[in-house]
Design a protein around this motif. Sequence first.
Motif, PDB file in Angstrom:
ATOM      1  N   VAL A 291       0.866  -1.181   0.000  1.00  0.00           N
ATOM      2  CA  VAL A 291       0.000   0.000   0.000  1.00  0.00           C
ATOM      3  C   VAL A 291       0.902   1.230   0.000  1.00  0.00           C
ATOM      4  CG1 VAL A 291      -1.734   1.309   1.302  1.00  0.00           C
ATOM      5  CG2 VAL A 291      -1.789  -1.210   1.310  1.00  0.00           C
ATOM      6  N   GLN A 292       0.761   2.046  -1.044  1.00  0.00           N
ATOM      7  CA  GLN A 292       1.541   3.292  -1.087  1.00  0.00           C
ATOM      8  C   GLN A 292       0.908   4.323  -0.168  1.00  0.00           C
ATOM      9  OE1 GLN A 292       4.355   2.932  -2.719  1.00  0.00           O
ATOM     10  NE2 GLN A 292       4.056   3.831  -4.741  1.00  0.00           N
ATOM     11  N   PHE A 302      -9.597   4.981  -0.502  1.00  0.00           N
ATOM     12  CA  PHE A 302      -8.806   4.279  -1.512  1.00  0.00           C
ATOM     13  C   PHE A 302      -7.551   3.682  -0.900  1.00  0.00           C
ATOM     14  CE2 PHE A 302     -11.096   7.572  -3.811  1.00  0.00           C
ATOM     15  CZ  PHE A 302     -11.657   6.838  -4.851  1.00  0.00           C
ATOM     16  N   LEU A 303      -7.291   2.430  -1.272  1.00  0.00           N
ATOM     17  CA  LEU A 303      -5.962   1.870  -1.011  1.00  0.00           C
ATOM     18  C   LEU A 303      -5.216   2.013  -2.317  1.00  0.00           C
ATOM     19  CD1 LEU A 303      -6.230  -1.576   0.825  1.00  0.00           C
ATOM     20  CD2 LEU A 303      -5.758   0.688   1.777  1.00  0.00           C
ATOM     21  N   ILE A 304      -4.220   2.856  -2.347  1.00  0.00           N
ATOM     22  CA  ILE A 304      -3.434   3.026  -3.575  1.00  0.00           C
ATOM     23  C   ILE A 304      -2.210   2.115  -3.462  1.00  0.00           C
ATOM     24  CG2 ILE A 304      -2.225   4.659  -5.062  1.00  0.00           C
ATOM     25  CD1 ILE A 304      -4.044   6.858  -3.849  1.00  0.00           C
ATOM     26  N   LEU A 305      -2.200   1.088  -4.314  1.00  0.00           N
ATOM     27  CA  LEU A 305      -1.134   0.079  -4.239  1.00  0.00           C
ATOM     28  C   LEU A 305       0.046   0.458  -5.135  1.00  0.00           C
ATOM     29  CD1 LEU A 305      -3.213  -3.238  -4.533  1.00  0.00           C
ATOM     30  CD2 LEU A 305      -2.698  -1.872  -2.482  1.00  0.00           C
ATOM     31  N   ASP A 306       1.136  -0.288  -4.980  1.00  0.00           N
ATOM     32  CA  ASP A 306       2.230  -0.096  -5.945  1.00  0.00           C
ATOM     33  C   ASP A 306       2.074  -1.041  -7.144  1.00  0.00           C
ATOM     34  OD1 ASP A 306       3.016  -2.485  -4.786  1.00  0.00           O
ATOM     35  OD2 ASP A 306       4.989  -1.771  -4.128  1.00  0.00           O
ATOM     36  N   ASP A 362      -0.405   3.069   5.331  1.00  0.00           N
ATOM     37  CA  ASP A 362       0.643   3.164   4.317  1.00  0.00           C
ATOM     38  C   ASP A 362       1.750   2.141   4.626  1.00  0.00           C
ATOM     39  OD1 ASP A 362      -0.892   5.351   3.800  1.00  0.00           O
ATOM     40  OD2 ASP A 362       0.702   6.840   4.003  1.00  0.00           O
ATOM     41  N   GLY A 363       2.226   1.481   3.603  1.00  0.00           N
ATOM     42  CA  GLY A 363       3.346   0.542   3.792  1.00  0.00           C
ATOM     43  C   GLY A 363       2.915  -0.889   4.074  1.00  0.00           C
TER      44      GLY A 363
END
Length: 420
Positions: A291-292, A302-306, A362-363
């Motif tokens: 998770v960025q 929102f979960l913004i992934l890499d 995050d992370g």
Amino acid sequence: MSDFHYSNGQLCVENLPLSRIAEAVGTPVYVYSAAALRHNYQIFAGACAHMDALIAYSVKANSNLAVLSLLASLGAGADVVSGGELERAMRAGIAPHKIVFSGVGKSRDEMRKALSAGIYQFNIESAPELVALNDVACAQNTVAAIALRINPDVSAGGHEKISTGKAENKFGVNLDQARDVYKQAHDLPGIEVTGVDMHIGSQIDNLAPFETALLKGLDLVLDLRRDGHDIRTFDMGGGLGIVYNQDEDTLPTVADYMDMVRRHTKGLDLKMIFEPGRAIAGNAGVLLSRVQYVKHGSARNFLILDAAMNDLLRPALYGAYHAIKPVAEPKDHQRETYDIVGPVCETGDTFANHRRLSVMKDGDLVAMLAAGAYGAVQAGQYNTRPLVPEVLVRGGKFDVIRKRPALEDILSLENVPTWL
Ligand code: LLP
């Protein structure tokens, strides 16, 4: 126990916590379980043990050389659809006499390569392709063994983009034309007719379409034998679905499928060919991602992934469902609803909407399950995102089986003309 399970608070593959792979290789990364691949293959092999059968693993599902080598060591054959896949299968040690070559648009060059290699069978999809193969075979002073892919006009459900067995699809020869094409094949000196082939679609979740198509195919076998053709093989194609959503999907077992096939083909003296792809590789892999950012929008979280759509295209392309699990085992019952997205600049770059997950930060790491088939093979470099690496786990150890290309590897293929 599944080869992907929680142990000591961590999602593990076999005996290895996924977090260890993320630390060592970085994310996003595809992770496969050797045990799961072996298990899935052996289920197939076991289910057709008392049949004259060839399991020709459909290379397109996951074509990594390590995956193919593992399957080769178990005795698998291969279904290939390009010169590239043929090369992979042979480099992985799959014997040419266990390789079938499918696909609507084989080039003459690919035909030449496959003939020289001595593959088992070409699955031919049209009269012009037949003529081309005859030319190539005659020029090489050899004879090509063929099955004609018939289109049984059966609706197999599933997503329209992966359904192949309807008359309006580009695949195969319609049943009403099949006998004529077989006659034409019989008269060509570079062609030896050996079988009938079909493949009606993918992620099929019940046996009815397979059974309907098989019965139509077997009627044709009898007609063809009456016409004087020596039909010895019957290729069922692939298509058996897997569970993507534990709460909703119910699937027939491989054993049920084989029982049905055995029931109808008993006494017909046919060598059966199966081309499973997803059923072997699908649940043997996950896409591991970090998770960025957790973004709390006014309408959605929102979960913004890499990871992005270029790494795993299935949700964007087919609206496909993949279960998504946090790598850290949820400790409490607190849940949050997220849209899980990638960093690519398109709204289509969405893995899931409205997913209930433990509260993420995050992370954190997440795994997208059942990504072993049609995952890495469909990845691209859109947004100049390097192809995602692949890792194979065995017990408590892992190997990188495809490394992440350096940016320089990508850019060095390009050329800026001197006039610029
Ligand atoms: N044989 C032939 C001739 C095929 O075209 C295919 C898949 C297979 C065997 C293997 O089918 P399976 O057992 O894996 O269902 N990219 C899509 C799936 C496309 C399938 C194409 N043909 C997806 O991600 O769902």
